[in-house]
Enzyme design. Structure first.
Site, PDB file in Angstrom:
ATOM      1  N   ARG B 174       2.318   3.660  -4.658  1.00  0.00           N
ATOM      2  CA  ARG B 174       2.604   2.325  -4.102  1.00  0.00           C
ATOM      3  C   ARG B 174       1.332   1.704  -3.526  1.00  0.00           C
ATOM      4  NH1 ARG B 174       7.638   2.155  -0.161  1.00  0.00           N
ATOM      5  NH2 ARG B 174       7.447  -0.093  -0.523  1.00  0.00           N
ATOM      6  N   CYS B 232       3.630   0.376   6.501  1.00  0.00           N
ATOM      7  CA  CYS B 232       4.225   1.015   5.328  1.00  0.00           C
ATOM      8  C   CYS B 232       4.953  -0.084   4.560  1.00  0.00           C
ATOM      9  CB  CYS B 232       5.157   2.150   5.760  1.00  0.00           C
ATOM     10  SG  CYS B 232       6.456   1.618   6.911  1.00  0.00           S
TER      11      CYS B 232
END
Lengths: 177, 274
Positions: B174, B232
């Site tokens: 990611r 995050c």
């Protein structure tokens, strides 16, 4: 130009006028720091400065690192009438809901103050008094935590990346942490 | 001071500390928290829903923005939290929901918040009792005073990435922008460094020892005076990274909105690759 960039410009113009006048009597001293003192909203902008000679005259035996960086231990701020006028401009921005929520407006004001110290015209105004001066620059709030503490810590990094006295910069980092 | 408590110490505290409040924050992205709670929890621990108590509605500010203070206060009072409570939070493992609770409660002004290291799995493994009975605590009287910790916004996060260290807690894929299973834009905040949350826990879901955490963060030149932020996808794993940094002696700021907030403004830059 954004309203906060205009604040930076106004503050630079004010510092260029006020700092040489206020620091002139200290020519020949060892100027180790110049900072902008503020508070958590922020509502105030007060230029501050200190010298090794004045530091040495403060309470002997006390925590030297604390005295070195805690401007509330030094004295009142420098005489800065032009900067005082800019404080009113900052207050207007801080209260303008068109500029985002309160947090965003405060952040914009903190960043504008840091950017004003980071401007070469401000640095030149300090050196114009004494060409040997290369003080550690920073923003410091009278309130110890929160967003103003973050911006104080960020100011140390933004304003002093290549300062020749990294020992002083590290000392300030410890004080601000 | 460590923010972790072991199952054995928690059993002692439950037996001896009348100010103790234990909160169950079991959580999964797919909303299985209530079911996990019903299947088993520490006796006497009420369930606190991360999505509705520890976060505001998804939208502007990301998937899990900070809750409004009144909602948070009502939720904590309903869970029995008093003004002078010592709060222990836990989830199933590896303490993602618990870390979010740890961060949000401290942000809201609650001073003593501990995380059960290893979560309910460690509790069970240590022989702790588990209940399936619903819990209805006596309502508490806690009065919250938020902004005790710094919640970064996007501008602060960008400045931290430039002038300090901004830690991205997501998976390497990611971070690099190769695989984005949740958000519509892949990549990371320019200048951020990737420390996947999974690196910070042991196989049984406990935080790695402080010495190991210090060594890992030391590889990034992070020490106690470094300006550090974490993010995050939506401020949950990043709270866990903030907890790991706390155990390593570093106080980090949390970008609560995280990537899911960052990408709401298309003018913000997006980096890909390492």
């Amino acid at each position: 130009m954004t309203p906060f960039a205009r604040l930076t410009e106004s503050l630079v113009a004010a510092l260029v006028v006020d700092l040489p006048a206020a620091l002139g009597p200290w020519r020949g001293s060892t100027l180790y720091t110049v900072c902008l003192g503020t508070d958590s909203d922020p509502m105030t902008i007060v230029p501050m400065a200190h010298t090794e000679e004045r530091l040495a005259a403060l309470a002997p035996g006390a925590d030297e690192e604390y005295l070195r960086w805690c401007w509330s231990e030094w004295a009142e701020g420098l005489a800065a009438p032009s900067v005082a006028a800019v404080t009113r401009q900052m207050e207007a921005l801080r209260r303008d809901p068109a500029l985002g929520d309160a947090r965003a407006r405060s952040g914009g004001c903190f960043r504008a103050m840091i950017d004003a110290l980071d401007d070469e015209r401000t640095r030149a105004a300090i050196r114009s008094v004494d060409a040997s001066w290369d003080p550690v620059l920073h923003l410091q709030s009278s309130d110890p935590g929160g967003l103003d503490a973050l911006h104080g810590r960020l100011s140390v990094e933004q304003l002093n990346p290549a300062h020749p006295r990294q020992d002083l910069v590290e000392s300030l980092r410890r004080f601000m942490a | 001071m460590s923010a972790l408590i072991t199952p054995t110490d928690l059993q002692d505290e439950i037996a001896n500390n009348p100010k103790l409040v234990v909160l169950d924050v079991q959580y999964t992205l797919s909303g299985e928290g209530p079911g996990l709670y019903a299947a088993g929890h520490v006796p006497g621990a009420p369930f606190v829903d991360l999505d509705t108590v520890l976060a505001g509605p998804a939208g502007e500010g990301g998937r899990h923005p900070l809750p409004d203070v009144e909602t948070l206060q009502d939720g904590l009072r309903a869970a029995g939290v008093q003004t002078d409570s010592v709060v222990v939070v836990y989830d199933q493992q590896p303490s993602l929901g618990a870390a979010r609770a740890w961060w949000v409660l401290r942000w809201a002004g609650i001073e003593e918040v501990l995380v059960l290291d290893g979560g309910l799995a460690a509790w069970r493994a240590a022989g702790g009792p588990v209940s399936t009975e619903p819990v209805e605590p006596e309502p508490g009287d806690v009065v919250l005073d938020p902004d005790e910790l710094v919640a970064l916004d996007a501008d602060d996060a960008a400045a931290t990435a430039k002038l300090g260290v901004l830690v991205d807690a997501r998976s390497p894929e990611r971070f690099r922008g190769e695989d984005e299973p949740i958000d519509p834009v892949a990549g990371h905040i320019p200048g951020a460094v990737n420390v996947p949350m999974a690196e910070l826990v042991t196989d049984d879901g406990r935080l790695r020892p402080a010495k190991e955490l210090r060594a890992r963060f030391g590889q990034l030149d992070i020490d106690e005076v470094t300006v550090v932020g974490t993010y995050c996808g939506s401020g949950i794993s990043a709270a866990h990274t903030a907890l790991a940094l706390h155990e390593a002696g570093v106080e980090a700021d949390l970008y609560v909105g995280s990537w899911s907030d960052w990408i709401t403004d298309p003018s913000r830059p997006v980096a890909t690759g390492e």
